[in-house]
Design an enzyme around this catalytic site. Structure first.
Site, PDB file in Angstrom:
ATOM      1  N   VAL A  65     -47.856  24.634 -14.578  1.00  0.00           N
ATOM      2  CA  VAL A  65     -47.526  23.822 -13.406  1.00  0.00           C
ATOM      3  C   VAL A  65     -46.649  22.666 -13.859  1.00  0.00           C
ATOM      4  O   VAL A  65     -46.993  21.926 -14.780  1.00  0.00           O
ATOM      5  CB  VAL A  65     -48.791  23.294 -12.704  1.00  0.00           C
ATOM      6  CG1 VAL A  65     -48.425  22.292 -11.618  1.00  0.00           C
ATOM      7  CG2 VAL A  65     -49.590  24.443 -12.115  1.00  0.00           C
ATOM      8  N   ALA A 110     -46.365  18.168 -17.008  1.00  0.00           N
ATOM      9  CA  ALA A 110     -46.670  19.585 -16.786  1.00  0.00           C
ATOM     10  C   ALA A 110     -47.981  19.912 -17.495  1.00  0.00           C
ATOM     11  O   ALA A 110     -48.462  19.157 -18.335  1.00  0.00           O
ATOM     12  CB  ALA A 110     -45.551  20.472 -17.313  1.00  0.00           C
ATOM     13  N   LYS A 111     -48.555  21.035 -17.157  1.00  0.00           N
ATOM     14  CA  LYS A 111     -49.779  21.492 -17.820  1.00  0.00           C
ATOM     15  C   LYS A 111     -49.955  22.975 -17.530  1.00  0.00           C
ATOM     16  O   LYS A 111     -49.375  23.510 -16.584  1.00  0.00           O
ATOM     17  CB  LYS A 111     -50.989  20.718 -17.306  1.00  0.00           C
ATOM     18  CG  LYS A 111     -52.096  20.566 -18.319  1.00  0.00           C
ATOM     19  CD  LYS A 111     -51.778  19.480 -19.326  1.00  0.00           C
ATOM     20  CE  LYS A 111     -52.998  19.160 -20.176  1.00  0.00           C
ATOM     21  NZ  LYS A 111     -52.776  17.982 -21.045  1.00  0.00           N
ATOM     22  N   GLY A 112     -50.784  23.626 -18.317  1.00  0.00           N
ATOM     23  CA  GLY A 112     -51.015  25.047 -18.063  1.00  0.00           C
ATOM     24  C   GLY A 112     -51.953  25.643 -19.077  1.00  0.00           C
ATOM     25  O   GLY A 112     -52.656  24.933 -19.806  1.00  0.00           O
TER      26      GLY A 112
END
Length: 426
Positions: A65, A110-112
């Site tokens: 994301v 962002a991250k995921g």
């Protein structure tokens, strides 16, 4: 003391949105910018097959994301955990946007990750899963677009696999210019000396600086740590080195306690062959998990997962400081109780920002073809974290607000300024 046993049902995305909206109201955020920051830019879900050691194929789901890139390329970790889903990734990505803004870095958030328990897979399987995930993400990541880093259950080896896979998709002439597609790599593969301890060092330093404003130091202060991975270990290492006493540690498998102190190095040696579990450590007694947050101590360091301190347990906390080593460990209801009970919360977007600052240093090192020594890295980290601490401290005093609110005001105002100055395309 305010007491309540109302059980919180709040998820991390609810938490971060309430925090954002509270701040937006306080600073009277431009309504158009509020609309932009209240949603993510991109939500990427990939499904990919991987052949297991037994010859069978499993299909995995991965997430990335990208919340906002107004200040620079997306930046944030990849975690391998059963709690990874789109809402968790959205919340964590938004927190990364605030964190990189607050620290003054030229990054967005962002991250995921992948929804797996890595203990269920062999090292060879994890390598294939990681490489296939990287390939599936394709051009959604890149050294000037979106730069992943380690997070829960990922490490330097994971980043080395990602970097190698990504670079292998480029032409020979381009490969040397793509090493900084990830940070947190092994030192021998372009990583930064000290990146492993940067987050824990930042947690330690934030506590030390807070005590300094009260005319106190760490000598004799007792602390407890939830989560004994990279962050929990290094925070403990530096705190003990400066005179504090670790009396309890909790992980997913056990809660251990020794009022006379726990040796952080011996505990780390104990966890190594057990894939991180503190269970069975002979120099501390195992106690019931529900007792952990209620232990008599000066400092609580939640350094595991999100939403650990809630209305269900916040009223038990006797410590005067909660230093958020994890992202989003305190939900809104838990925070309200802590603040009413006079507890100072050092918020995640500041307290654990040493990791992303270290990542920025590694990114710069790779881009510029430089090699930085450990002493230089720690000096730069200390300088940056100290500057940010006193900026938040000044905001706390000026507005008479809690530390999280002050940090959010600074972070969101910086992004608002960028949008105001540049305008909205077209």
């Amino acid at each position: 003391m305010l007491k309540t046993k109302t059980i919180s049902k709040q998820n991390m995305y609810d938490t971060v949105m309430k925090q954002f909206n509270k701040t937006a109201d306080i600073i009277e955020l431009n309504p158009n910018i509020r609309k932009i920051l209240g949603i993510t830019n991109n939500e990427i879900i990939v499904h990919f097959p991987v052949k297991m050691d037994n010859g069978k194929v499993e299909v995995f789901t991965g997430y990335r994301v990208q919340h906002n890139n107004a200040l620079g390329p997306y930046k944030g970790g990849l975690r391998y955990h059963t709690t990874v889903d789109i809402d968790a990734a959205k919340a964590l990505a938004m927190w990364m946007t605030w964190k990189t803004s607050l620290t003054g870095l030229p990054y967005g958030g962002a991250k995921g990750g992948i929804q797996i328990d890595p203990r269920d897979y062999s090292l060879a399987e994890l390598e294939r899963i990681t490489r296939r995930f990287t390939y599936a993400l394709g051009e959604n990541i890149g050294p000037e677009h979106d730069i992943p880093a380690p997070d829960v259950n990922t490490n330097t080896q994971t980043m080395a696999w990602i970097a190698d896979t990504y670079m292998s998709t480029k032409s020979t002439s381009e490969r040397s210019h793509n090493q900084h597609v990830v940070t947190g790599k092994p030192v021998g593969s372009g990583g930064l000396e000290g990146r492993d301890r940067a987050t824990g060092y930042g947690v330690y330093l934030s506590i030390k600086l807070l005590l300094k404003t009260k005319g106190e130091d760490l000598k004799g202060k007792t602390f407890i740590v939830q989560g004994y991975g990279n962050v929990g270990y290094w925070a403990s290492h530096f705190l003990i080195e400066d005179g504090a006493v670790l009396i309890a540690v909790q992980d997913a498998h056990a809660t251990i306690y020794n009022e006379n102190g726990i040796d952080s190095e011996k505990l780390a040696q104990h966890t190594e062959p057990r894939k991180g579990s503190i269970k069975g450590f002979s120099e501390a007694n195992e106690i019931d998990a529900t007792e952990f947050f209620g232990l008599d101590c000066d400092i609580v360091i939640p350094a595991a997962l999100g939403n650990q301190i809630t209305a269900e347990n916040a009223y038990r906390i006797k410590a005067s400081i909660v230093a958020e080593g994890a992202n989003g460990p305190t939900d809104n209801e838990g925070e309200e109780i802590l603040l009413q009970n006079g507890v100072t919360i050092l918020p995640d977007i500041f307290c654990n920002s040493g990791g992303v600052i270290g990542s920025y240093f590694e990114w710069l090192q790779n881009r510029n073809g430089e090699l930085w020594q450990l002493e230089e890295v720690l000096q730069k980290l200390e300088k940056k974290i100290t500057e940010n601490f006193y900026k938040i401290h000044a905001e706390v005093q000026k507005r008479e607000v809690d530390w999280r609110t002050a940090a959010y005001i600074l972070a969101i105002t910086r992004i608002e300024t960028a949008y105001t100055q540049r305008g909205i395309f077209p």
